[in-house]
Enzyme design. Sequence first.
Site, PDB file in Angstrom:
ATOM      1  CG  ASP A   1     -61.781  17.705  11.384  1.00  0.00           C
ATOM      2  OD1 ASP A   1     -61.633  16.886  12.315  1.00  0.00           O
ATOM      3  OD2 ASP A   1     -62.525  18.692  11.456  1.00  0.00           O
ATOM      4  CG  ASP A   2     -61.278  18.034   6.134  1.00  0.00           C
ATOM      5  OD1 ASP A   2     -62.293  17.903   6.835  1.00  0.00           O
ATOM      6  OD2 ASP A   2     -60.846  19.137   5.759  1.00  0.00           O
TER       7      ASP A   2
ATOM      8  CG  HIS B   1     -65.489  15.984   8.899  1.00  0.00           C
ATOM      9  ND1 HIS B   1     -66.025  16.948   9.718  1.00  0.00           N
ATOM     10  CD2 HIS B   1     -64.593  16.637   8.096  1.00  0.00           C
ATOM     11  CE1 HIS B   1     -65.474  18.128   9.421  1.00  0.00           C
ATOM     12  NE2 HIS B   1     -64.612  17.966   8.439  1.00  0.00           N
TER      13      HIS B   1
ATOM     14  CG  HIS C   1     -66.007  18.728   4.148  1.00  0.00           C
ATOM     15  ND1 HIS C   1     -65.745  20.064   3.953  1.00  0.00           N
ATOM     16  CD2 HIS C   1     -65.403  18.417   5.317  1.00  0.00           C
ATOM     17  CE1 HIS C   1     -65.015  20.522   4.958  1.00  0.00           C
ATOM     18  NE2 HIS C   1     -64.798  19.549   5.793  1.00  0.00           N
TER      19      HIS C   1
ATOM     20  CG  HIS D   1     -57.734  20.075   8.749  1.00  0.00           C
ATOM     21  ND1 HIS D   1     -57.545  21.159   9.564  1.00  0.00           N
ATOM     22  CD2 HIS D   1     -59.055  20.053   8.439  1.00  0.00           C
ATOM     23  CE1 HIS D   1     -58.709  21.782   9.735  1.00  0.00           C
ATOM     24  NE2 HIS D   1     -59.642  21.132   9.057  1.00  0.00           N
TER      25      HIS D   1
END
Length: 235
Positions: A52-53, A103, A107, A197
């Site tokens: 993620d991210d 995503h 965020h 991540h």
Amino acid sequence: MKQSRIVAGIMSVLVMAGGASIPVHGEYTGARPEYVYSSHMNEQNKIALTFDDGPHPVYTPIILDILKEHGVRATFFIIGENAERYPDLVRRIQQEGHEIGNHTYLHKNLKEHSVNCICDEITHAEDAILRIAEQRTKLLRPPGGLYNQQVCDAARKLDYDIILWTVDTLDWTHPTSEEIAVTIESNIKCGDIILCHDFIGGDPSPTPDAIRLVIPRLLQRGYTFVSVSELIHSK
Ligand SMILES: [Zn+2]
């Protein structure tokens, strides 16, 4: 007959009432909608590794190198803003056979927003990914795994599946790489989705070394790494 119809009517009201307020991931006690996945049982020992991210200018390329070395596919839940900052990395993720998921653009905690605002966050990221990678994703990972009825309504409106996880490495809290590997190895089972991540705050990230340790060990145990889409559609 009449009485059973009344009971059925009450039951459907209860189901509707239960569906009106869906608890956040981790506090969930009721039946989940069928388009919300945290794992998917299958007959081939498939599991999904997710990041993620990102993209992150340093860690994403290192992670991609490790995945390539082992011939392993993963899924990257990209933040729209980061995709625009590092478009070459988005293209590299795609070209190397990995899946791209949404995503959101900034965020945000989606639970604090209206359905329209959530839809904007999702489509803004979707448009960025489409412009850069010329592909559209229909997998949404809500930031923090936080979701409620509005997030579900937005996901349905835009035809997205919501993807959570079963194994949380907590890599963003900076455990050691070996600790992350142990967390994965001691919890993993068929059908699991692992949360890592590729973009975390603070250097150095323990995540690349952790997956370098854990991928060969899980391959040896007979697991197959597949994309999230393949996992959730497998039998
Ligand atoms: Zn995130």
